[in-house]
Structure formats: structure tokens, C-alpha cells
Scaffold this active site. Structure first.
Site, mmCIF file in Angstrom:
data_model
loop_
_atom_site.group_PDB
_atom_site.id
_atom_site.type_symbol
_atom_site.label_atom_id
_atom_site.label_comp_id
_atom_site.label_asym_id
_atom_site.label_seq_id
_atom_site.Cartn_x
_atom_site.Cartn_y
_atom_site.Cartn_z
ATOM 1 N N ARG A 54 0.821 -1.220 0.000
ATOM 2 C CA ARG A 54 0.000 0.000 0.000
ATOM 3 C C ARG A 54 0.851 1.265 0.000
ATOM 4 N NH1 ARG A 54 -4.336 -1.652 4.616
ATOM 5 N NH2 ARG A 54 -5.316 -3.407 3.541
ATOM 6 N N ARG A 99 -7.634 10.679 -6.191
ATOM 7 C CA ARG A 99 -8.840 9.881 -5.936
ATOM 8 C C ARG A 99 -10.090 10.735 -6.093
ATOM 9 N NH1 ARG A 99 -9.946 5.266 -1.392
ATOM 10 N NH2 ARG A 99 -12.217 5.311 -1.449
#
Length: 371
Positions: A42, A55
Site C-alpha cells: 500500500r 482519488r
């Protein structure tokens, strides 16, 4: 979003073919390197402010994973901050479930939600199919292709997929996380193993195809995440964790013998060495509970395999002397054999960026003792 993202990272010449001298690939080939390569699970994610901007521009997680422009950008972001030895293509484990026919949504406070949940053999035949698999996953393949040209020449590109058991838990429970204790999927697998088997067979076949396409697109190594392997009781671990992963690795090795496979059976405990031997993985990812001395003896020395891990992500949040001490302990404990420094699970979203910088610098400064 920064429209000049490609200029900031020197492009890789050629078509993304394997370059054997990359540090990560040397470790995966079983070499004891001058310092361990480092990447972090991650590493492209919520702890980076620039990630949130992309995002939002993508309209959420689904758009982020399925729009190559955005997925490439967030994959490259951590490499601008830290001299990491690998990039892992940005995607999410439930993408395969969505490509097989479930609807995937991300809800605030819940994470991924898959509908309708798969609860019977009839559900498998009714609405799951590989017929549109590659059409649905095409954006991920394109992301891999673009990354294979955009990465620095010394940085390896890792493709990945969830392992069949872990993706099955999402599909049956209808969501990720451990809130349900995986009671529905475990009860099905325990009470009706022959009825559950077709779902695992479907996923095994789909994952082989998915990883093969990533390799064709330029991935130089692949990782299988079995994030929920540890919820399986010992009596079911071999059937639902070990055998499907072994089948996938065998199929990949038959077609791509030089592409290394990392397998991460999180929570496998005392089954780690048996898993490593039975699956044929080139490298085994260690979660934070695995004792270093045991891993060095059983997996590195006795089996001759590379290990990857296993710093606790919460130590990366805490920082300070505790972080430095444990990083040093891992380096000392596992540098006697082929070793990739990583976390025991993914980076927490509350991780301070300067703590990541400190760990990467500490690993880069490490000199593997001569034998």
C-alpha cells in the site's frame, strides 16, 4: 493533478522486459544482495496527500482503479518521495470479483461492497462468468503497460492479484474487512466443500488469466495476496489456501518460468514453511507475527527461498526509537539470505511521511554482512 507526471521520473527504455540486475529481481532469484531491496505494501495510498487529490479527481476508488491515467499517477507518487526498489500496480483485490459479474461499490466506513453476494452453487452458475473478464480488466492491463515505460530503469514492476480464498471471502460475505468474522464463507466451505469448490475453481482460473495478462503487459514479478489465509482452520488450510495458490504458480511457471512469484499467506502461522514448500513460490511474504529466527532457519536456509517482510505497520505510525530498533532487528535477522524489506501488512492511512522516509533511508544505509 500534475499533468507533468511523466517528466518527473526518467522513463524506462524498451518494452518493460526483465532487467536481471534490478535489486528486487536479484533477491527474488535467491541472491543475497548487498542491501535488501525495499518496497511497501500500500505504498501508493491514503497516507499521501497527493493520493487524495487524484482519488477525488477520479470520482472514487472504482474510477481510480479503472482509469489508467489515474492509476499510473498514484503508482508513481511514492517513487517521487522515496527511493523504493519496486512499484506495484495500483488496483484493488475485489476488481476480479467485479470482472466476474458482481457489482462493486465503495461505501464510506464500509470499504468495498459486492452485490449480490454469492451464497450457493446456483449463484455461481447464474451470474458469474469469465466471458467478460479481460474486457473488464483491460484498464489494469493498460496501467501495467504504461508503468512498464514510465518507471526508473532500476525500479521493478510488480503485478498482483488476490488469492482465490481471499477473493472468495469478499464475494460471499459481500464486503471486505473482518467485521463478520467471515462466518458465512467459512460455514459454506466447512459444511459444503463440494458446493464451494466451483467458486474456488472459477477464481483460480480467472487469477491465472489475470496475472498472465499483467505479465504480458510488462509486470516483472507478481504477488498473490491471501490476506485472509489466517482465518482458515488447519484442517481447511491446505484445500482452500495452499492448493489453489500452488495451481496458480504452477500454471504461471509453465508459461513464464523466469517471472518470480511472491505469495503472502497472511496469518498462516506455523503453516508458513509448509505453504512455501508446497506452493513453489519464489518468495514468501511474512506478516508481523512471524518470528525472524524461525523464518531465517525454516524458509531461507532449509528451503532456500526469499522472504519478504515484516515490519508492523503500526510501528511505522509510531516512529522514533522503537521503529529504528525493530527495523534494525529485521535487517539483522533476515539479511543472511535472500530478503526483501517490507511491512507485515499494508501502510496505515495515519502513517507520517517522515517515518517512511526514515525507514527507507535506514534500509538504504544497511550493508549486508559478508559471509
Amino acid at each position: 493533478m500534475d499533468i507533468g507526471i511523466r517528466e518527473k521520473i526518467s522513463p524506462k527504455p524498451g518494452s518493460g522486459n526483465i532487467q536481471p540486475r534490478k535489486l528486487l529481481l536479484r533477491a527474488l532469484a535467491g541472491e543475497r544482495t548487498e542491501r535488501p531491496p525495499i518496497w511497501l505494501m500500500r505504498q501508493a495510498g491514503r497516507y499521501l496527500p497527493e493520493y487524495h487529490q487524484v482519488r477525488e479527481a477520479a470520482g472514487g476508488m472504482v474510477g481510480l482503479c479503472t482509469t489508467p491515467e489515474h492509476a499510473v499517477e498514484v503508482t508513481l507518487q511514492p517513487l517521487r518521495r522515496f527511493p523504493l526498489d519496486a512499484a506495484i500496480v495500483f488496483s484493488d483485490l475485489p476488481q476480479v470479483a467485479a470482472a466476474l459479474g458482481q457489482a462493486l461499490d465503495y461505501r464510506v466506513g464500509e470499504g468495498p461492497v459486492l452485490t449480490p453476494p454469492v451464497r450457493s452453487t446456483a449463484d455461481i452458475t447464474e451470474f458469474l462468468s469469465t466471458s467478460r473478464l479481460h474486457e473488464e480488466l483491460a484498464p489494469i492491463y493498460e496501467t501495467v503497460r504504461q508503468l512498464s515505460h514510465a518507471l526508473p530503469t532500476e525500479t521493478a514492476l510488480i503485478g498482483y492479484a488476490g488469492a482465490p480464498w481471499t477473493i472468495a471471502t469478499y464475494m460471499v460475505e459481500g464486503r471486505g474487512g473482518a467485521a463478520s468474522e467471515h462466518s458465512i464463507v467459512k460455514q459454506w466451505a466447512m459444511s459444503d466443500p463440494d458446493g464451494f469448490q466451483p467458486l474456488m475453481d472459477l477464481l483460480t482460473n480467472a487469477i491465472i488469466q489475470f496475472l498472465s495478462r499483467q505479465i504480458e503487459a510488462g509486470a516483472e514479478a507478481v504477488q498473490l495476496f491471501d490476506s485472509w489465509a489466517g482465518v482458515l482452520p488447519d484442517i481447511l488450510f491446505d484445500r482452500w489456501c495452499v492448493k489453489p495458490v500452488a495451481t496458480i504458480i504452477s500454471a504461471l511457471k509453465a508459461q513464464y518460468p523466469d517471472v518470480p512469484v511472491i505469495a503472502f499467506p497472511r496469518g498462516a502461522g506455523l503453516s508458513y514453511d509448509g505453504f512455501a514448500q508446497a506452493t513453489g513460490a519464489d518468495c514468501v511474504g511474512l506478516d508481523s507475527t512471524v518470528p525472524l529466527e524461525w523464518a531465517a532457519r525454516k524458509i531461507q536456509r532449509e528451503l532456500g527461498r526469499c522472504v519478504q517482510g515484516n515490519l508492523d505497520p503500526q510501528l511505522l505510525v509510531a516512529g522514533g526509537p522503537a521503529l529504528h530498533t525493530q527495523t534494525e532487528r529485521i535487517l539483522r535477522g533476515l539479511s543472511g539470505g535472500p530478503f526483501i524489506f517490507n511491512l507485515g501488512h499494508g501502510i496505515a492511512k495515519t502513517t507520517p511521511i517522515d517515518h517512511v522516509t526514515a525507514v527507507v533511508e535506514q534500509v538504504h544505509a544497511w550493508k549486508t554482512p559478508t559471509a
